[in-house]
Design an enzyme around this catalytic site. Structure first.
Site, PDB file in Angstrom:
ATOM      1  CB  THR A 174       1.039 -11.456  12.720  1.00  0.00           C
ATOM      2  OG1 THR A 174      -0.332 -11.840  12.899  1.00  0.00           O
ATOM      3  CG2 THR A 174       1.072 -10.099  12.040  1.00  0.00           C
TER       4      THR A 174
ATOM      5  NE  ARG B  77      -2.339  -1.842   3.239  1.00  0.00           N
ATOM      6  CZ  ARG B  77      -2.787  -2.039   4.469  1.00  0.00           C
ATOM      7  NH1 ARG B  77      -3.897  -1.442   4.872  1.00  0.00           N
ATOM      8  NH2 ARG B  77      -2.131  -2.799   5.318  1.00  0.00           N
TER       9      ARG B  77
ATOM     10  CE1 TYR C  95      35.215  24.745  -1.335  1.00  0.00           C
ATOM     11  CE2 TYR C  95      37.275  24.928  -2.560  1.00  0.00           C
ATOM     12  CZ  TYR C  95      36.356  24.161  -1.844  1.00  0.00           C
ATOM     13  OH  TYR C  95      36.601  22.827  -1.630  1.00  0.00           O
TER      14      TYR C  95
ATOM     15  CE1 TYR D 125      40.248  16.482  -7.578  1.00  0.00           C
ATOM     16  CE2 TYR D 125      38.634  17.731  -8.839  1.00  0.00           C
ATOM     17  CZ  TYR D 125      39.219  16.515  -8.507  1.00  0.00           C
ATOM     18  OH  TYR D 125      38.782  15.368  -9.104  1.00  0.00           O
TER      19      TYR D 125
ATOM     20  CB  ALA E  97      35.293  40.152  -0.443  1.00  0.00           C
TER      21      ALA E  97
ATOM     22  CG  ASN F 199      40.167  40.172   7.396  1.00  0.00           C
ATOM     23  OD1 ASN F 199      39.085  40.277   7.945  1.00  0.00           O
ATOM     24  ND2 ASN F 199      40.388  40.586   6.158  1.00  0.00           N
TER      25      ASN F 199
ATOM     26  CB  SER G 252      39.258  41.650  -1.911  1.00  0.00           C
ATOM     27  OG  SER G 252      38.781  42.216  -0.722  1.00  0.00           O
TER      28      SER G 252
HETATM   29  C1  UD1 Z   1      -2.279  -6.397  13.070  1.00  0.00           C
HETATM   30  C2  UD1 Z   1      -3.143  -7.216  14.040  1.00  0.00           C
HETATM   31  C3  UD1 Z   1      -4.374  -6.395  14.455  1.00  0.00           C
HETATM   32  C4  UD1 Z   1      -3.909  -5.067  15.044  1.00  0.00           C
HETATM   33  C5  UD1 Z   1      -2.985  -4.337  14.060  1.00  0.00           C
HETATM   34  C6  UD1 Z   1      -2.412  -3.078  14.700  1.00  0.00           C
HETATM   35  C7  UD1 Z   1      -2.947  -9.565  13.356  1.00  0.00           C
HETATM   36  C8  UD1 Z   1      -3.620 -10.706  12.740  1.00  0.00           C
HETATM   37  N1  UD1 Z   1      -3.626  -8.439  13.422  1.00  0.00           N
HETATM   38  O1  UD1 Z   1      -3.028  -6.217  11.873  1.00  0.00           O
HETATM   39  O2  UD1 Z   1      -5.148  -7.113  15.389  1.00  0.00           O
HETATM   40  O3  UD1 Z   1      -5.046  -4.279  15.379  1.00  0.00           O
HETATM   41  O4  UD1 Z   1      -1.893  -5.174  13.675  1.00  0.00           O
HETATM   42  O5  UD1 Z   1      -1.688  -2.340  13.774  1.00  0.00           O
HETATM   43  O6  UD1 Z   1      -1.835  -9.685  13.799  1.00  0.00           O
HETATM   44  N2  UD1 Z   1       4.249  -9.122   9.129  1.00  0.00           N
HETATM   45  C9  UD1 Z   1       5.244 -10.058   8.937  1.00  0.00           C
HETATM   46  N3  UD1 Z   1       4.929 -11.211   8.296  1.00  0.00           N
HETATM   47  C10 UD1 Z   1       3.683 -11.491   7.838  1.00  0.00           C
HETATM   48  C11 UD1 Z   1       2.671 -10.525   8.056  1.00  0.00           C
HETATM   49  C12 UD1 Z   1       2.980  -9.352   8.700  1.00  0.00           C
HETATM   50  O7  UD1 Z   1       6.391  -9.856   9.335  1.00  0.00           O
HETATM   51  O8  UD1 Z   1       3.496 -12.578   7.282  1.00  0.00           O
HETATM   52  C13 UD1 Z   1       4.596  -7.868   9.816  1.00  0.00           C
HETATM   53  C14 UD1 Z   1       4.353  -6.625   8.971  1.00  0.00           C
HETATM   54  O9  UD1 Z   1       5.531  -6.240   8.276  1.00  0.00           O
HETATM   55  C15 UD1 Z   1       3.968  -5.589  10.002  1.00  0.00           C
HETATM   56  C16 UD1 Z   1       3.385  -6.405  11.158  1.00  0.00           C
HETATM   57  O10 UD1 Z   1       3.772  -7.730  10.949  1.00  0.00           O
HETATM   58  O11 UD1 Z   1       5.105  -4.866  10.467  1.00  0.00           O
HETATM   59  C17 UD1 Z   1       1.864  -6.301  11.235  1.00  0.00           C
HETATM   60  O12 UD1 Z   1       1.312  -6.832  10.038  1.00  0.00           O
HETATM   61  P1  UD1 Z   1       0.122  -6.134   9.279  1.00  0.00           P
HETATM   62  O13 UD1 Z   1      -0.183  -6.916   8.068  1.00  0.00           O
HETATM   63  O14 UD1 Z   1       0.371  -4.693   9.136  1.00  0.00           O
HETATM   64  O15 UD1 Z   1      -1.051  -6.422  10.347  1.00  0.00           O
HETATM   65  P2  UD1 Z   1      -2.392  -5.613  10.491  1.00  0.00           P
HETATM   66  O16 UD1 Z   1      -3.321  -5.990   9.413  1.00  0.00           O
HETATM   67  O17 UD1 Z   1      -2.075  -4.178  10.658  1.00  0.00           O
END
Ligand code: UD1
Ligand code: CA
Length: 463
Positions: free
Chosen positions: A85, A16, A372, A393, A386, A383, A411
């Protein structure tokens, strides 16, 4: 003390953001999102920080450069495919040999979480011997975030993601910030049990909470009143808002410490220190790694980057100061350019349209107009007139110019380096200095002035 490890989830591509750069490598307050979170882990005195990164993670190595700062380098754990996550945490666990203690889990896209809140979170977790303790907050428009579902007694029931929530659940305004403290053994025994049976077909870390509750284990929450702590960045618009918020807070903090800020377009990066009694006019940008000492005055239109401005110095309007050291009670500008390794000793002056690079300007010396000065060492009480240029270089190499104490430079002078001018010598205006000059001499390389009387009239007569 209970052993604390930290996992930072940062493997998401951040589509995004609409850029090639990974999301967590975008900057807020002059520092990448992930650096903010890594330094938070350091404030928590985490024994080891694990950073979950995607396959193509070379760019992280530039941010956390081992050769520059050994302490801030996290351990990388690669999550080859982003399956959610919960899956990210599962990958991290493979790298953790510890079997006991607490595990702090943070998101790499949330730069505003405070150490104070995390310390409360850890304290509540330990006091209650909980399996999980999580940070929540309440907000008016929680669209897109995981909602905290509680029963009539106010006890936590589960966390539901926007996409999986019912209409009633979407109306809830307590949200999951996505900062968790886990009992490490609990996670190790249960991470394999979470399933991806949800709208996004992802493994959710939040399902560990439901699991713990089903097992009758203790799950606690801490609710922060500061809703901005939860501010996560997913788009350029949110990145811009985060920067606005960050700089606003930096200004507030400065003012409470006795800094006078005139106008609101003043941007002070993370890691900048500004002492009391400093006065800054808008617009100004003070970038990472700078230190502004007491009673300094900085006029409008100035950018200062990785530089020290020592007490009582005045930086006049529209100056650009980069990796330089401006001594006590110096005056620079207006329209002055100090490039890397410019060092001004106390009470020196560098004035309008002068550029200084990799040079020392001695105590009370002046380079006031249109000059410069590069690769030079200028003693005290010198001093520089100007339009003076150090010709440092030859197209291949750089050479040094040395002006000893109390030299007076007329100057429009050029110093063809390497060259040295002895103590107290005087350089006549318009001179091109190509050889060393001994102390107390006058050096001059102008051709003698010739005047032909009535030349103009005679020419007219002849035509
Ligand atoms: C997550 C939480 C949500 C919370 C929100 C707050 C879950 C399922 N949901 O959603 O409840 O309200 O954060 O901001 O956890 N990431 C990885 N690997 C992955 C997926 C994500 O490392 O496979 C990392 C992303 O880079 C990011 C973080 O985990 O830094 C959070 O992931 P993101 O997809 O932004 O979760 P949200 O949809 O925001
Ligand atoms: Ca997010």
């Amino acid at each position: 003390m209970i052993h604390l490890s930290t996992v930072i989830m940062a493997a998401g591509q951040g589509t995004r953001m609409k850029t090639k750069k990974l999301k967590v490598l975008h900057s807020v307050g002059g520092q990448t999102l992930v650096e903010h979170v890594v330094s938070l882990a350091q404030k928590m005195k985490s024994h080891q920080t694990y950073l979950i990164v995607p396959k193509n993670h070379e760019a992280f190595k530039v941010v956390f450069d081992q050769t520059k700062n050994k302490n801030n380098v996290p351990k990388y754990v690669v999550q080859s495919e982003q399956k959610g996550t919960g899956h990210a945490l599962q990958c991290a666990l493979k790298a953790i040999s510890q079997t006991q203690g607490n595990l702090l889990v943070l998101s790499g896209d949330q730069p505003f979480v405070s150490a104070a809140s995390l310390k409360k979170l850890v304290a509540i977790h330990q006091k209650n011997k909980a399996a999980v303790t999580l940070l929540t907050t309440c907000m008016e428009d929680p669209f897109g975030l995981g909602r905290i579902v509680r029963d009539q007694q106010g006890e936590l029931v589960r966390i539901v993601e926007e996409k999986d929530a019912t209409k009633d659940e979407k109306a809830l305004n307590e949200i999951n910030v996505a900062c968790y403290v886990f009992d490490l053994a609990f996670v190790q025994n249960n991470i394999g049990k979470i399933k991806n049976t949800n709208k996004q077909k992802e493994y959710y870390i939040t399902d560990l909470i439901t699991l713990a509750l089903h097992k009758g284990l203790v799950v606690k929450t801490y609710t922060t009143q500061d809703v901005y702590e939860s501010f996560g960045i997913n788009s350029q618009e949110q990145l811009s808002m985060a920067n606005d918020l960050f700089y606003f807070r930096q200004r507030q903090e400065c003012m409470t410490k006795g800094v006078a800020l005139i106008g609101s377009e003043i941007f002070i990066d993370a890691g900048v220190s500004i002492a009391r009694g400093v006065r800054i006019e808008s617009p100004c940008y003070i970038k990472s790694g700078s230190r502004i000492e007491e009673d300094v005055s900085i006029e409008m239109g100035t950018t200062i980057k990785s530089s020290v401005i020592r007490h009582g110095a005045i930086v006049k309007a529209h100056s650009y100061i980069d990796h330089s050291d401006v001594g006590p009670e110096c005056q620079v500008g207006p329209f002055c350019h100090l490039r890397p390794q410019a060092k001004l000793l106390a009470k020196a002056k560098v004035g309008n349209f002068s550029e200084v690079k990799k040079s020392t300007i001695g105590f009370g010396s002046k380079v006031n107009h249109l000059s410069y000065i590069g690769d030079a060492h200028i003693g005290s009480g010198v001093n520089v007139g100007a339009g003076t240029i150090t010709c440092n270089y030859d197209g291949f190499n750089k050479f040094k110019t040395i002006l000893e104490d109390h030299v007076f430079v007329g100057s429009d002078t050029q110093f063809v380096a390497p060259v040295r001018v002895g103590k107290g010598a005087v350089v006549g205006a318009g001179t091109t200095v190509t050889k060393n000059v001994s102390k107390n001499s006058l050096v001059i390389s102008r051709c003698y002035q010739k005047e032909i009387k009535n030349w103009v009239k005679n020419r007219q007569k002849n035509k």
